[in-house]
Design an enzyme around this catalytic site. Structure first.
Site, PDB file in Angstrom:
ATOM      1  N   THR A 216      42.082  43.829  30.739  1.00 37.32           N
ATOM      2  CA  THR A 216      42.633  42.851  31.681  1.00 37.32           C
ATOM      3  C   THR A 216      44.117  42.672  31.376  1.00 37.32           C
ATOM      4  OG1 THR A 216      40.559  41.689  31.938  1.00 37.32           O
ATOM      5  CG2 THR A 216      42.538  40.344  32.159  1.00 37.32           C
ATOM      6  N   ARG A 244      29.261  39.384  40.424  1.00 35.27           N
ATOM      7  CA  ARG A 244      29.757  38.633  39.263  1.00 35.27           C
ATOM      8  C   ARG A 244      31.284  38.414  39.331  1.00 35.27           C
ATOM      9  NH1 ARG A 244      33.679  39.404  34.862  1.00 35.27           N
ATOM     10  NH2 ARG A 244      32.903  38.247  33.081  1.00 35.27           N
ATOM     11  N   VAL A 245      31.698  37.191  39.054  1.00 36.98           N
ATOM     12  CA  VAL A 245      33.118  36.863  38.952  1.00 36.98           C
ATOM     13  C   VAL A 245      33.338  36.249  37.575  1.00 36.98           C
ATOM     14  CG1 VAL A 245      34.986  35.442  39.868  1.00 36.98           C
ATOM     15  CG2 VAL A 245      33.344  36.491  41.441  1.00 36.98           C
ATOM     16  N   GLY A 246      34.399  36.675  36.896  1.00 41.00           N
ATOM     17  CA  GLY A 246      34.676  36.172  35.546  1.00 41.00           C
ATOM     18  C   GLY A 246      35.642  35.005  35.547  1.00 41.00           C
ATOM     19  N   ASP A 247      36.300  34.834  34.431  1.00 40.74           N
ATOM     20  CA  ASP A 247      37.186  33.679  34.237  1.00 40.74           C
ATOM     21  C   ASP A 247      38.538  33.834  34.915  1.00 40.74           C
ATOM     22  OD1 ASP A 247      37.552  35.839  32.362  1.00 40.74           O
ATOM     23  OD2 ASP A 247      39.046  34.594  31.359  1.00 40.74           O
ATOM     24  N   GLY A 269      39.041  38.458  27.741  1.00 36.02           N
ATOM     25  CA  GLY A 269      37.853  38.463  26.882  1.00 36.02           C
ATOM     26  C   GLY A 269      36.608  38.228  27.709  1.00 36.02           C
ATOM     27  N   GLY A 271      34.538  36.640  29.927  1.00 38.27           N
ATOM     28  CA  GLY A 271      34.889  35.591  30.872  1.00 38.27           C
ATOM     29  C   GLY A 271      33.914  34.437  30.952  1.00 38.27           C
TER      30      GLY A 271
HETATM   31  N1  ASP Z   1      38.043  38.164  31.199  1.00 40.34           N
HETATM   32  C1  ASP Z   1      37.688  39.288  32.016  1.00 40.34           C
HETATM   33  C2  ASP Z   1      36.405  38.964  32.756  1.00 40.34           C
HETATM   34  O1  ASP Z   1      35.527  38.379  32.159  1.00 40.34           O
HETATM   35  C3  ASP Z   1      37.502  40.548  31.252  1.00 40.34           C
HETATM   36  C4  ASP Z   1      38.581  40.864  30.262  1.00 40.34           C
HETATM   37  O2  ASP Z   1      39.454  40.065  29.984  1.00 40.34           O
HETATM   38  O3  ASP Z   1      38.559  41.961  29.723  1.00 40.34           O
HETATM   39  O4  ASP Z   1      36.287  39.331  33.888  1.00 40.34           O
END
Ligand code: ASP
Length: 354
Positions: A216, A244-247, A269, A271
């Site tokens: 990311t 799925r949606v992350g942070d 990281g 998410g």
């Molecule tokens: N934080 C991102 C997510 O969870 C992934 C990443 O930072 O590598 O979508």
């Protein structure tokens, strides 16, 4: 398993960019990351190490070109992230990881610290620069977050470049998907329409990163007018399912900026944990209460990620002091300011250097 305590406090202090010694605070300051993860010296060849450092410098140059000419923090954040979105080394834009269905679904967010305006997009499949779409949501729509096809249509309607979904394809990420799906006993989808044949593309050396996640990209900036901004862009996690949606596009989780608190944050990281712990917003609260960016960032990732997962954050404060905190063995990162040249680092125990 929590990796939260792998980086001892002493190392965390070393990770901080060298404090400006009795010199005036920089007029502008800029920091970026290109993902955190299991990144150790023996896991990168000399060429891979050099390629990442060159890519980080290119992104720093894009940001500093804006800031050195008196430009806005938001423009610097967007410029640097677009460079990394176009670079297949990173899990954002071109080079993003694949969903279990074999698609690239892209998330991004941006926030303006001066007025707490924010924009976010999730699940884009045709917009070349998701960070530009997030910014357009912030500045040209009445909303904060748009998803899926609607978000791509909005981006197209405001003139943002649209590409065939195969533009984002890289062989390296496709092979990472196949491995992840095999491990999970899930079916392997057909290669996306328009992607090169299996043997045709040897587009990158074997991935040095944990293939499921990371890579990311993000940026935080303080401009010469004292404005803070933050942005983040990602393909999310390899083999993600069910929309799925992350942070990253969740304001306050993976991205936050507030001049009131004196803080801009971009995270990378696992998410799910960043969402549950409101990591980026919490770091700003800690800074508001008097903590330094380094202490706030490290305390927050240690706390949040003791729930599980791993990752890192970059933080910018109103004095232009960048901070880098992580629970992982490495994070692609860099900083530049009006008083210091562009410097980058990869491994956790490394200080930033030109
Ligand atoms: N934080 C991102 C997510 O969870 C992934 C990443 O930072 O590598 O979508």
């Amino acid at each position: 398993m929590s990796l939260a305590h792998l980086v001892p406090a002493a190392v965390a202090l070393v990770l901080s960019a060298a404090p400006a010694m009795a010199q005036e605070a920089p007029r502008w300051s800029f920091a970026i990351h290109g993902g955190a993860g299991v990144i150790e010296r023996e896991s990168l060849t000399a060429e891979q190490d050099a390629a990442y450092r060159a890519a980080l410098k290119q992104a720093l140059d894009a940001g500093s070109a804006v800031l050195a000419s008196g430009g806005a923090a938001l423009d610097a954040v967007q410029a640097a992230i677009q460079v990394m979105e176009d670079d297949p080394l990173f899990n954002a834009g071109r080079g993003a990881v694949f969903t279990a269905a074999g698609r690239n679904e892209l998330d991004a967010a941006v926030m303006n610290g001066t007025d707490l305006t924010a924009g976010a997009v999730a699940g884009l499949t045709t917009t070349r620069h998701p960070i530009a779409a997030a910014r357009a949501v912030m500045e040209r729509s009445p909303h904060v977050m748009l998803i899926g096809q609607g978000a791509d249509s909005f981006a197209a309607s405001v003139g943002l470049e649209q590409v065939d979904p195969s533009f984002f394809f890289t062989e390296r990420r496709w092979q990472g998907l196949e491995r992840a799906l095999r491990q999970q006993n899930l079916p392997i989808p057909e290669r996306p329409a328009g992607a090169p044949g299996p043997q045709a593309a040897n587009d990158l050396p074997a991935p040095p990163l944990n293939e499921r996640k990371f890579g990311t990209v993000g940026a935080v900036a303080l401009d010469a007018q004292g404005r803070l901004a933050a942005g983040t862009s990602t393909g999310g996690m390899t083999a993600k399912r069910w929309g799925r949606v992350g942070d990253v596009p969740v304001i306050g989780a993976g991205t936050y900026a507030s001049n009131r608190d004196g803080c801009a944050v971009s995270a990378t990281g696992d998410g799910e944990y960043y969402i549950r712990a409101s990591v980026a917003r919490d770091i700003c609260s800690r800074i508001h209460a008097g903590a330094s960016g380094q202490i706030a960032g490290q305390a927050e990732v240690d706390d949040a990620l003791s729930l599980g997962g791993s990752g890192g954050v970059i933080v910018m404060d109103l004095q232009g002091q960048p901070a880098f905190a992580m629970t992982t063995s490495g994070m692609y990162r860099g900083a530049v300011s009006s008083s210091e040249p562009a410097r980058v680092a990869i491994y956790g125990d490394e200080v930033l250097r030109p």
